[in-house]
Design a protein around this motif. Structure first.
Motif, short mmCIF file in Angstrom:
data_model
loop_
_atom_site.label_atom_id
_atom_site.label_comp_id
_atom_site.label_asym_id
_atom_site.label_seq_id
_atom_site.Cartn_x
_atom_site.Cartn_y
_atom_site.Cartn_z
N GLY A 39 35.68 26.22 -3.74
CA GLY A 39 35.11 25.55 -4.91
C GLY A 39 36.16 24.65 -6.00
O GLY A 39 35.89 24.75 -7.18
N GLY A 40 36.54 23.66 -4.76
CA GLY A 40 37.55 22.55 -5.62
C GLY A 40 39.09 22.85 -6.15
O GLY A 40 39.64 21.88 -6.61
N LYS A 41 39.03 23.93 -5.50
CA LYS A 41 40.68 24.41 -6.17
C LYS A 41 41.47 24.94 -4.79
O LYS A 41 40.33 25.18 -3.61
N ILE A 42 42.77 24.99 -5.00
CA ILE A 42 43.61 25.52 -3.33
C ILE A 42 43.63 27.06 -3.33
O ILE A 42 44.23 27.32 -4.61
N ALA A 43 43.62 27.29 -2.84
CA ALA A 43 43.02 28.96 -3.20
C ALA A 43 44.65 30.04 -1.68
O ALA A 43 43.89 29.40 -0.77
N ARG A 84 44.48 31.13 -7.39
CA ARG A 84 44.07 30.21 -7.30
C ARG A 84 43.92 29.01 -7.83
O ARG A 84 44.09 28.80 -9.36
N PHE A 85 44.51 27.78 -8.05
CA PHE A 85 44.85 26.06 -8.47
C PHE A 85 44.10 24.81 -8.87
O PHE A 85 43.78 24.88 -7.48
N ASP A 86 44.23 24.78 -9.96
CA ASP A 86 43.52 23.39 -10.13
C ASP A 86 44.03 22.68 -11.20
O ASP A 86 44.72 23.09 -11.68
N THR A 87 44.04 21.41 -11.88
CA THR A 87 44.59 20.78 -12.36
C THR A 87 43.12 20.44 -13.47
O THR A 87 42.61 19.13 -13.01
N HIS A 88 43.12 20.73 -14.52
CA HIS A 88 42.23 20.67 -15.81
C HIS A 88 42.71 19.79 -16.19
O HIS A 88 41.24 18.82 -17.16
N GLY A 95 38.94 18.58 -14.42
CA GLY A 95 39.71 18.72 -13.65
C GLY A 95 39.47 18.41 -11.95
O GLY A 95 38.79 17.92 -11.52
N GLY A 96 40.55 19.28 -11.25
CA GLY A 96 40.33 18.42 -9.83
C GLY A 96 42.20 18.74 -9.27
O GLY A 96 42.46 19.59 -9.99
N LEU A 97 42.22 18.39 -7.81
CA LEU A 97 43.45 18.41 -7.69
C LEU A 97 44.47 18.05 -7.95
O LEU A 97 44.25 16.51 -7.83
N SER A 98 45.99 18.26 -8.22
CA SER A 98 46.79 17.01 -8.53
C SER A 98 48.27 17.46 -7.52
O SER A 98 47.77 18.70 -7.70
#
Length: 117
Positions: A39-43, A84-88, A95-98
């Protein structure tokens, strides 16, 4: 570009406003074993013997999240913790991954590895 989880774990989070591109995501995902895109995050989920071990892990990684000022979504149950990580702040606040997500993923894995040692 960082090439190992050990290298990532030594880094610190910084203010991020631009999301990683697909090639960078693929590269960093290959360095943090067992993490998946969800879902757009790493988990990733971690399994434990009991609730006490699960909460000890949560408390240990909470210290890291606070120190790095980068906070995941956690799903805590009796013997499992999902992270679960993403960067707001990237993509204009959408949001997305950084790199911060992968830095913290490597740090969480390091804590889990020490618990198992």
């Amino acid at each position: 570009m960082t090439s190992s989880a050990t290298e990532l774990a030594t880094r610190h989070c910084t203010n991020q406003t631009e999301a990683l591109g697909d090639a960078d995501i693929k590269h960093y995902l290959a360095t943090v074993e067992g993490w998946k895109i969800d879902g757009g995050k790493i988990a990733k989920s971690y399994d434990f013997k009991n609730y006490y071990e699960t909460l000890a892990f949560v408390n240990a990684v909470a210290y890291i999240f606070h120190a790095e000022d980068h906070h995941p979504d956690l799903a805590v149950s009796y013997n499992r913790c999902g992270v679960r990580f993403d960067t707001h702040s990237v993509n204009g606040g959408k949001g997305g991954l950084s790199i911060n997500d992968f830095i913290c993923a490597a740090k969480v894995d390091a804590v889990f590895a020490q618990r198992s040692a």
